[in-house]
Each structure stands twice: as C-alpha cells, then as structure tokens.
Design a protein around this motif. Structure first.
Motif, PDB file in Angstrom:
ATOM      1  N   GLY A  96       0.812  -1.207   0.000  1.00 49.75           N
ATOM      2  CA  GLY A  96       0.000   0.000   0.000  1.00 49.75           C
ATOM      3  C   GLY A  96       0.844   1.255   0.000  1.00 49.75           C
ATOM      4  O   GLY A  96       0.513   2.245  -0.670  1.00 49.75           O
ATOM      5  N   LEU A  97       1.949   1.222   0.733  1.00 50.46           N
ATOM      6  CA  LEU A  97       2.850   2.375   0.779  1.00 50.46           C
ATOM      7  C   LEU A  97       3.445   2.643  -0.597  1.00 50.46           C
ATOM      8  O   LEU A  97       3.450   3.786  -1.075  1.00 50.46           O
ATOM      9  N   ARG A  98       3.931   1.595  -1.252  1.00 50.51           N
ATOM     10  CA  ARG A  98       4.509   1.762  -2.581  1.00 50.51           C
ATOM     11  C   ARG A  98       3.459   2.257  -3.577  1.00 50.51           C
ATOM     12  O   ARG A  98       3.725   3.146  -4.388  1.00 50.51           O
ATOM     13  N   ALA A 118       1.300   6.289  -7.205  1.00 53.57           N
ATOM     14  CA  ALA A 118       0.008   6.476  -7.863  1.00 53.57           C
ATOM     15  C   ALA A 118      -0.074   7.820  -8.576  1.00 53.57           C
ATOM     16  O   ALA A 118       0.510   8.822  -8.148  1.00 53.57           O
ATOM     17  N   ARG A 119      -0.799   7.836  -9.690  1.00 50.81           N
ATOM     18  CA  ARG A 119      -1.048   9.071 -10.418  1.00 50.81           C
ATOM     19  C   ARG A 119      -2.119   9.864  -9.688  1.00 50.81           C
ATOM     20  O   ARG A 119      -3.132   9.317  -9.267  1.00 50.81           O
ATOM     21  N   ARG A 120      -1.893  11.160  -9.550  1.00 49.54           N
ATOM     22  CA  ARG A 120      -2.839  12.024  -8.858  1.00 49.54           C
ATOM     23  C   ARG A 120      -3.761  12.711  -9.852  1.00 49.54           C
ATOM     24  O   ARG A 120      -3.348  13.070 -10.960  1.00 49.54           O
ATOM     25  N   SER A 121      -5.017  12.909  -9.422  1.00 52.42           N
ATOM     26  CA  SER A 121      -5.948  13.693 -10.223  1.00 52.42           C
ATOM     27  C   SER A 121      -5.593  15.164 -10.094  1.00 52.42           C
ATOM     28  O   SER A 121      -4.995  15.599  -9.094  1.00 52.42           O
ATOM     29  N   ALA A 122      -5.980  15.940 -11.083  1.00 53.36           N
ATOM     30  CA  ALA A 122      -5.745  17.380 -11.011  1.00 53.36           C
ATOM     31  C   ALA A 122      -6.572  17.971  -9.883  1.00 53.36           C
ATOM     32  O   ALA A 122      -7.732  17.584  -9.690  1.00 53.36           O
ATOM     33  N   ALA A 178      -9.215  -0.787  -5.896  1.00 60.13           N
ATOM     34  CA  ALA A 178      -9.128  -0.850  -7.363  1.00 60.13           C
ATOM     35  C   ALA A 178      -8.490   0.424  -7.911  1.00 60.13           C
ATOM     36  O   ALA A 178      -8.844   1.534  -7.503  1.00 60.13           O
ATOM     37  N   VAL A 179      -7.550   0.245  -8.829  1.00 59.04           N
ATOM     38  CA  VAL A 179      -6.876   1.387  -9.440  1.00 59.04           C
ATOM     39  C   VAL A 179      -7.885   2.223 -10.218  1.00 59.04           C
ATOM     40  O   VAL A 179      -8.680   1.698 -11.003  1.00 59.04           O
ATOM     41  N   PHE A 222      -8.670   8.211  -1.074  1.00 60.77           N
ATOM     42  CA  PHE A 222      -7.544   7.913  -0.174  1.00 60.77           C
ATOM     43  C   PHE A 222      -6.340   8.778  -0.518  1.00 60.77           C
ATOM     44  O   PHE A 222      -5.712   9.376   0.369  1.00 60.77           O
ATOM     45  N   LEU A 223      -6.017   8.868  -1.789  1.00 65.28           N
ATOM     46  CA  LEU A 223      -4.866   9.665  -2.205  1.00 65.28           C
ATOM     47  C   LEU A 223      -5.041  11.127  -1.819  1.00 65.28           C
ATOM     48  O   LEU A 223      -4.114  11.765  -1.303  1.00 65.28           O
TER      49      LEU A 223
END
Length: 362
Positions: free
Chosen positions: A50-52, A57-61, A246-247, A255-256
């Motif tokens: 989860g940390l990795r 992970a790609r962030r939304s604008a 799920a990606v 979460f991000l």
C-alpha cells in the motif's frame, strides 16, 4: 569548479529516485509499520504494498482555485459563492494541514456544496508563516489575520470553524459580533481528552520544543507524529487496505487526496505551537475560560449570536467530550476527517449544516 550534476546524471537519478510523496516523516512511519506488524507478516507485506502504491500512484488534477476576496499577512480569503443578498458564510480550517480538506475534490468539497446550495461561501487559507512570524500566536492569528479579512466583507458573517479553526472563530466572535457561529470537531475543553493522549502530546512537545524555538516554527512532521501516536495500528491498517483498492476507483482517489492533504501543509509559527501545546493541551486555558485575546477572556457561552457545536462520538483526534458547549449541539458518528469528506458527510453534515446556515440568513 562546477559541481552541478550533468544532464545524463540527473536523468539517471530521476529514473531511480524514490517517489517523494509522504507519509511524512517517512522514517517514523516505517518504524511504526515495522513495530505494528511484527507478529503479522501478511499485514506487513500488504502495508508495504500500500505504501509503494501510494507513493507511485497518479494524482488527479486538484480543483480550480477560487478568487481571493481579501488577504492579511500570509492568509487569504477565498470566495466560492456569489453575491446573493444573504450573509456571507466564512469557513475557517485548522492551522494544522492545508485548508483543502474542505475542498478536497470536485465531488468531495464542502465549500462547493455550500456554494451550489446558494450560500455566499468563503474559505480561509492561512498560508505559510513568514520568517518574522515566530511570535504570531493563536490570539494574533485572530486579531491580525482573521478579523481584518472579515472586515472586508459587505455584511456581518456567519462563521464556521473546523477543528482548531473552531477555537479561532470563537475568539473572533468574542471580539467582533458574528451573525451566527458553528464549530465542527473543535478542541475546546482539553479535560475531555484521554489523559494518556494529553500525556503523550505533552512528551512530544517537551522533546521538540527547544528545536522548534530555534527554528522559529513547529514543523508539520512534529504534529503528524503526534497524530500517528494516538492510533498507530489504524495508521498502518489503512495503508494495507489501500493495497487492495481498485486502481482508478473513487475509493482510491479519495484515499490519495486525503493522505496527500494529511501529509502536506506548512509549519505552525512557534508561538502558535506554544499556545496549542502549553495553553490548550497542558493547561486547558480555553476550557477553563482563561484563554485571552487582547486582554479579553474568550468564552463561547457568552456569545450572543446563534451557536451550534457539532461533534462526533467516534472522533479519535478530538473526542466529543472536548467540544465546546453551545446553544445548540449535535453528535455524529463519523471520524474527524470522515465527517468532512467521507461517504456519509453530505447527508449527515453538509446538508443539515446548510439548512442551519439558511435559517440564520446565510
């Protein structure tokens, strides 16, 4: 001699460099992870996954930033609503972490919901303390930042304070009358915190105080380590759960956004940190009616405007027993952050609060 890296070296370093997203401070997080999972290798594996995933992970604008309606020092007043003849509603976040928790994304934004509901909504962005702001205590955040911005509004405002922002709006209303005032998870009566939590936070401050005094500010990492210490097992479990999300799902995006918010933000001025740890946590100056601004004692029970205290029975950061006593009160069953951006926030907080604001001219 020019010792700057060559373009080829810089490209290679960028390729193999570790991602720079949090958690902050990462060494402490890894220490907690290792300690909390020492008897559960599967949980340890999933937490590292989860940390990795979080780091890569790609962030939304982010949502578009609204116009600045007023400013005072490093603070800005952002306008989300429009002129409608009603009283402006000013949302005041904590000094800890950025204000974006109230405008997390297009679909998880209390401020955008309030604007869509017809409120002339504003959000305070405290900004970062300047180099000469070390003596800017909580009282001066009210008198030199918040009140000058409120004075720029066309009508008497309704104030809504989240977390420590609740303390600041109570202080503001004690000096300058407000149309109405609501607090959300405000830590007012520190005798309502578990003794073990206050002792732990006190020890954290004693170990950090001299360093913070030399710096002139309290780094965000000091505050974050205090939050993690309150529930280290949950800190690790949520990263393990994130490994299974799920990606591209709304759950993953949420979460991000929340974790980036929680791991971001400028430091506190030293004086504000001193007030928080010594006046509030240690001495309970606010709960005892001994917090003073400009020589005047601040007591929410003396406010003459309509008041509402919103607390949560499941808030681990600010227990329900620590919330201020107001003319009206309501108790939710959502977490400290979940009540603002969680799946139940719209139904359980945003909509009832909007109705309350409307009933008082907002």
């Amino acid at each position: 001699m020019d010792t700057s890296p060559t373009p080829a070296f810089s490209a290679l370093a960028q390729q193999y460099a570790a991602p720079q997203h949090g958690p902050r401070p990462l060494p402490l997080f890894l220490n907690i992870l290792w300690r909390e999972t020492q008897d559960d290798p599967e949980l340890r594996k999933r937490a590292f996954q989860g940390l990795r995933k979080y780091q890569e992970a790609r962030r939304s604008a982010p949502p578009t930033t609204p116009a600045i309606a007023a400013s005072a020092g490093s603070a800005k007043l952002l306008r989300y609503g429009t002129e409608n003849g009603r009283h402006p509603v000013v949302f005041v976040p904590s000094l800890i972490n950025p204000p974006q928790v109230l405008d997390l994304s297009e679909s998880r934004s209390m401020l955008r919901h309030m604007s869509a509901a017809g409120h002339d909504a504003y959000l305070v962005d405290w900004g970062a303390p300047a180099a000469d702001d070390s003596a800017l205590g909580l009282d001066r955040h009210v008198t030199e930042r918040l009140l000058p911005m409120l004075a720029a509004l066309p009508r008497q405002p309704i104030l809504v304070g989240y977390c420590l922002g609740g303390n600041l709006v109570i202080g503001a209303a004690a000096l300058q009358p407000a149309r109405a005032l609501a607090t959300i998870a405000a830590p007012w009566n520190f005798d309502g915190f578990p003794a073990a939590d206050r002792a732990q936070i006190g020890a954290l401050w004693r170990s950090s105080k001299s360093m913070c005094q030399r710096l002139g500010y309290v780094p965000m990492e000091v505050l974050q380590s205090g939050f993690w210490a309150m529930d280290p097992a949950r800190t690790i479990r949520k990263y393990a759960a994130f490994a299974d999300m799920a990606v591209g799902s709304d759950e993953e995006h949420a979460f991000l956004a929340v974790e980036d918010w929680a791991n971001g933000g400028p430091p506190l001025s030293y004086a504000a940190g001193h007030d928080l740890f010594e006046q509030f946590y240690a001495a309970n100056a606010s709960g005892r009616g001994e917090w003073r601004i400009g020589g005047q004692a601040v007591d929410p029970r003396r406010l003459t405007c309509p008041t509402l205290s919103i607390r949560s029975a499941t808030d681990r950061i600010v227990p329900a027993a620590a919330a201020p006593e107001m003319a009206e009160g309501t108790t939710l069953s959502l977490g400290h952050v979940g009540m603002i951006v969680g799946g139940g926030a719209r139904t359980l907080l945003w909509e009832p609060l909007s109705q309350w604001l409307s009933s008082h001219g907002g």
